[in-house]
Enzyme design. Sequence first.
Site, PDB file in Angstrom:
ATOM      1  N   GLU A  62       4.191   5.060  -3.462  1.00 58.87           N
ATOM      2  CA  GLU A  62       4.517   3.661  -3.705  1.00 58.87           C
ATOM      3  C   GLU A  62       5.971   3.347  -3.375  1.00 58.87           C
ATOM      4  O   GLU A  62       6.857   4.203  -3.540  1.00 58.87           O
ATOM      5  CB  GLU A  62       4.253   3.257  -5.160  1.00 58.87           C
ATOM      6  CG  GLU A  62       2.800   3.001  -5.514  1.00 58.87           C
ATOM      7  CD  GLU A  62       2.127   4.202  -6.120  1.00 58.87           C
ATOM      8  OE1 GLU A  62       0.896   4.169  -6.305  1.00 58.87           O
ATOM      9  OE2 GLU A  62       2.824   5.193  -6.393  1.00 58.87           O
ATOM     10  N   THR A  63       6.178   2.138  -2.928  1.00 58.10           N
ATOM     11  CA  THR A  63       7.506   1.549  -2.716  1.00 58.10           C
ATOM     12  C   THR A  63       7.515   0.208  -3.437  1.00 58.10           C
ATOM     13  O   THR A  63       6.535  -0.537  -3.361  1.00 58.10           O
ATOM     14  CB  THR A  63       7.787   1.346  -1.218  1.00 58.10           C
ATOM     15  OG1 THR A  63       7.762   2.623  -0.565  1.00 58.10           O
ATOM     16  CG2 THR A  63       9.134   0.684  -0.989  1.00 58.10           C
TER      17      THR A  63
END
Length: 281
Positions: free
Chosen positions: A47-48
Amino acid sequence: MTTRSFSQVDVFAPEPMTGNPVAVVHDASGMDDEQMAAFARWTNLSETTFLLPPRDPGADYRLRIFTPARELPFAGHPTLGSAHAWLERGGLPAAGDVVVQECGIGLVEVRRDGDRLAFRAPELLRSGPLAADVLDQVVASLRITPDAVLASSWADNGPGWLGVLLTSAEDVLALEPDFAVMGDLKVGVIGPYADSGDRPADFEVRAFVPSLAVPEDPVTGSLNASLARWLVDAGLAPTSYAVRQGTALGRRGDVRISSDEQGALWVGGECRTLVSGTLRV
């Protein structure tokens, strides 16, 4: 081209490089959906996240969460890592010690729990027994027999999780899934460690997400939150316990489940910023 502050935080990490990293872009105002999605693909982390001004007056900030493949309404380790990064950069919660995050599922509270941050486990969006054909698919994809499953349930708090309880942590660690059979399912598997003095935790957890770019997530806050909701409510786990996750991937993620006086469940872990810098896009 705009320059923005950037952090990479190791979450659920008892020591550096033992947890699950999340990339955090500070002050992402002005970035459009495609820029966010492109950057998430480029980081190639599970995830970002992108910190934005809140729309809800009850929130301290708004968070958008992207995998390399799509946007998520909620995810656990990005919630803790982003709250840590926001606080580290001088963020001041309006509600004192409780950070209020706005994201796709609504408002999520994050509090300090000793040396850890912990988020309040959101309500499940989907619960209840798996259909027979879904359970058959899960069993086949895990390469186990039906009698190896002690219990199973939908336990979805946003990403789409379903949960499977096995007899032991050793059985969880021995899994060699067939991701082609698993398909689009997002499968969380949990099993208890034997009650001995040298056990690393109460449970071992693994998170399988073959539809994303990372087929097995190292340490997963949303899954542990959803498993806790299911198992505690069903009387299959105590209201406070410790989880080890990532062992099969060479990590040592340390996740702590606890409850408060009102019966709310909290998911906590240590967060460490390992990379700080700037992003130019």
